[in-house]
Design an enzyme around this catalytic site. Structure first.
Site, short mmCIF file in Angstrom:
data_model
loop_
_atom_site.label_atom_id
_atom_site.label_comp_id
_atom_site.label_asym_id
_atom_site.label_seq_id
_atom_site.Cartn_x
_atom_site.Cartn_y
_atom_site.Cartn_z
CG ASP A 290 25.48 -76.16 98.34
OD1 ASP A 290 24.43 -76.19 99.09
OD2 ASP A 290 25.72 -75.31 97.55
CG ASN B 8 14.68 -72.49 93.02
OD1 ASN B 8 14.17 -73.29 92.13
ND2 ASN B 8 15.12 -72.64 94.08
CD GLU C 271 20.82 -74.82 97.89
OE1 GLU C 271 21.55 -73.90 98.08
OE2 GLU C 271 19.67 -74.78 98.39
#
Length: 326
Positions: free
Chosen positions: A211, A219, A254
């Site tokens: 992860d 983002n 992710e």
């Protein structure tokens, strides 16, 4: 017994060629075995032995396909063997043997890829033509050649089109467009397959659940387009850093899953640490440092796929806590 039957069903569901090979074995047994017994009863020992040997060889190829989990090689070998016996049958029975050859020609396109099937059928037709000349009139030979060309041409075109469509559909169904990694549906099938391998052959397998840390902030700061670039680059980094037969999956957002075949948990932990360093050093840039947390676990005989993934998820959670403390 239940686990064994479930393993068989999973393999048949996953492998179309193996289903065709198995079905062909049933059909050949139901046809060749009675023929062989009938000919022995009638006193045709030679023909009865031929049918029996042909059936035994076909069953051996089917057994190999199951035992070695290699339906591609088994299908090709079965196609060649069927063509060989079609030629021998024609030389023994004459024009009656042609009735066996056409089903075999069409079946070959299901046993192996279209080009190999066409090559096998062309060779079989060339070999059978002079044999048929000894038994048949010229117009019958011409009918056989014309029918063979027509049947093989149509079957080849259909098989090629089907192959291309199947590949396109398989890619859409099993791969993530953004990263090129396999998707979650493919992961579930691969986990079940790995578990079957452990149960049937004792082959170990390990999972790494990865992860990207604080990806939402990436983002938010740089935009989703940049985030997509990071995900794609991360997938490429992982693929370049592991073995070619290790399978990478995008688990969601992710998160990625790396499936390591024939790797014990202790060795998988070393792979995970190497990946953590590679991502920290190569994935980001000075303006955006990117790190990853990784959870590692092996596969145990007592596991089902959900328990296996749950343990990997718990290991990832612990890794994230340790990263925050550090």
């Amino acid at each position: 017994m239940k686990a064994w039957m479930k393993s068989i069903r999973n393999r048949l569901r996953r492998d179309f060629v193996l289903r065709v090979i198995s079905l062909l074995g049933i059909c050949e047994t139901l046809t060749l075995l009675p023929f062989s017994l009938y000919r022995f009863i009638q006193g045709s020992v030679g023909k009865g032995l031929f049918d029996g040997v042909a059936l035994l060889l076909i069953l051996c190829i089917i057994g190999y396909s199951w035992w070695a989990d290699d339906s591609q090689r088994g299908g090709f070998t079965l196609a060649v063997t069927s063509a060989l016996f079609a030629g021998i049958t024609t030389s023994v029975l004459g024009f009656v043997g042609v009735f066996w050859s056409f089903p075999m020609m069409l079946t070959n396109f299901f046993l192996t890829d279209a080009r190999r099937a066409l090559m096998i059928n062309v060779v079989m037709s060339i070999v059978m033509t002079p044999i048929l000349m000894q038994f048949s009139r010229p117009e019958s030979i011409f009918s056989f050649i014309a029918s063979s060309i027509t049947a093989n041409s149509c079957a080849y075109l259909y098989a090629r089109r089907s192959d291309l469509q199947q590949r396109a559909l398989k890619r859409l169904a099993t791969y993530d467009d953004l990263t090129g990694a396999r998707n979650r549906r493919s992961l579930e099938e691969s986990l079940a397959y790995a578990r079957d391998k452990l149960i049937d052959e004792g082959r170990p397998c390990s999972l790494i659940l990865l992860d990207l840390d604080n990806f939402k902030s990436i983002n938010d700061r740089f935009g989703h387009a940049y985030g997509d670039e990071v995900l794609a680059k991360c997938a490429n980094l992982i693929r370049r850093s592991v073995r070619s037969d290790d399978c990478l999956f995008r688990f969601g957002g992710e998160e990625f899953v790396l499936l390591l075949a024939d790797i014990e948990e202790i060795d998988a932990a070393e792979v995970a640490e190497d990946l953590r360093e590679i991502i920290a050093n190569q994935l980001g840039d000075p303006s955006c440092l990117i790190t990853a947390s990784l959870g590692v676990t092996g596969l145990y005989l007592s596991d089902d796929t959900k328990r296996w993934m749950k343990r990997a998820d718990d290991a990832l959670y612990e890794a994230k806590i340790m990263a925050e403390i550090a």
